[in-house]
Write an enzyme that holds these catalytic residues in place. Sequence first.
Site, mmCIF file in Angstrom:
data_model
loop_
_atom_site.group_PDB
_atom_site.id
_atom_site.type_symbol
_atom_site.label_atom_id
_atom_site.label_comp_id
_atom_site.label_asym_id
_atom_site.label_seq_id
_atom_site.Cartn_x
_atom_site.Cartn_y
_atom_site.Cartn_z
ATOM 1 N N SER A 1 13.230 -64.469 7.571
ATOM 2 C CA SER A 1 12.433 -63.374 7.032
ATOM 3 C C SER A 1 11.012 -63.428 7.604
ATOM 4 C CB SER A 1 12.458 -63.419 5.501
ATOM 5 O OG SER A 1 12.051 -62.190 4.947
ATOM 6 N N ASP B 1 18.499 -59.746 4.726
ATOM 7 C CA ASP B 1 17.528 -60.842 4.759
ATOM 8 C C ASP B 1 18.218 -62.210 4.736
ATOM 9 O OD1 ASP B 1 15.505 -62.809 3.539
ATOM 10 O OD2 ASP B 1 14.267 -61.035 3.853
#
Length: 364
Positions: A57, A221
């Site tokens: 991320s 993610d």
Amino acid sequence: MLRCGDILRVTGTGVLMARRINLALQGGGAHGAFAWGVLERLLEDDGIEISGISGTSAGALNGAALAAGLASGPGRRGRDAARENLDYIWSQVSQLSDNRMVRWMHSMFPVPRGLQRLTEMISPIAWMESLTRVFSPYDYGPFYSNPLAAILREMPHPRLDTGRGPQLFVTATNVRTGRIRVFGGAEVTPDAIMASACLPTLFRAVEIDDPKTGRREAYWDGGYSGNPALFPLFHPDLPRDVVIVNINPMLRDVVPRTPGEIQDRINEISFNTSLLRELRAINFVKRLHGEDRLTGRPMKNVLVHMIMDDCLMTSLSAGSKLVPEPGLLGTMHEAGYRAADRFLAGDAENLGQRDSVDLPALFS
């Protein structure tokens, strides 16, 4: 005496011994600016050589900026390029949010504890979270765009395919299978980095062809499956030392009571689960090494270190991860720089020799 993992670099005044390390960069939205400060301080130290990077991320964004910069040239040239990339990334991220109300509230007065729940209800962060439960990124139709695409494309030093610099790994979550996917080498493209940072309530899933399955897979993610993934850094060619830059606090001594506090702790626990699982496995391997039960088996005895500021992170809400306003990013950057400075002045002496983290105590 040289230790395994040390390299020699020739400088104008003689020979400098650099300690090779791997970096594991956690994700955490706007809080990822903490790692920006950490990396800036590490880049200032010619005695540290970064060999491998695993990021998820915001950690993938930081890792890509760092790796591309270091790959652009040797020595100080590459380090300066990496700092330029990082500065650019976070200056652009800060422009994605213009929350004047939040800045005004924070500058005018602190929120008393009795009004905390009311603030949680009326803040722009709460509005944003409420909207994501009603609207989907797919509702934008042809007007949708992922802002990270332009940021990555326009980095001052964007190339990740030079074959030079640290090995970079970024983690994403396969939407179809729910499994972790680690992109490495030539697989690390802007799409892979966007996949790693794809919060499903804010961005559409990033689709990437997978040669192993022959399918075009969708990714979310990476924090859901590996935040960050440590196992890519266990390769024999990489050094033993893994320095984890923690964004999500491990411990909270106070039991959460308000709705916001409860959601914050749920967020922290869920995004730390995969990391704790890998640390537990490392601790198990260390016990086997200590008992001489791994003779002849290629299992690396990894040395674990952490750079963190849990006092700062526990003072913030998980919702602030979604609001990259300049004041918050500046605070994060400064705190990260100081934390890395403390690490270099203290725990860095353990590099190549021993853990800085007491793993048995962590799981006792």
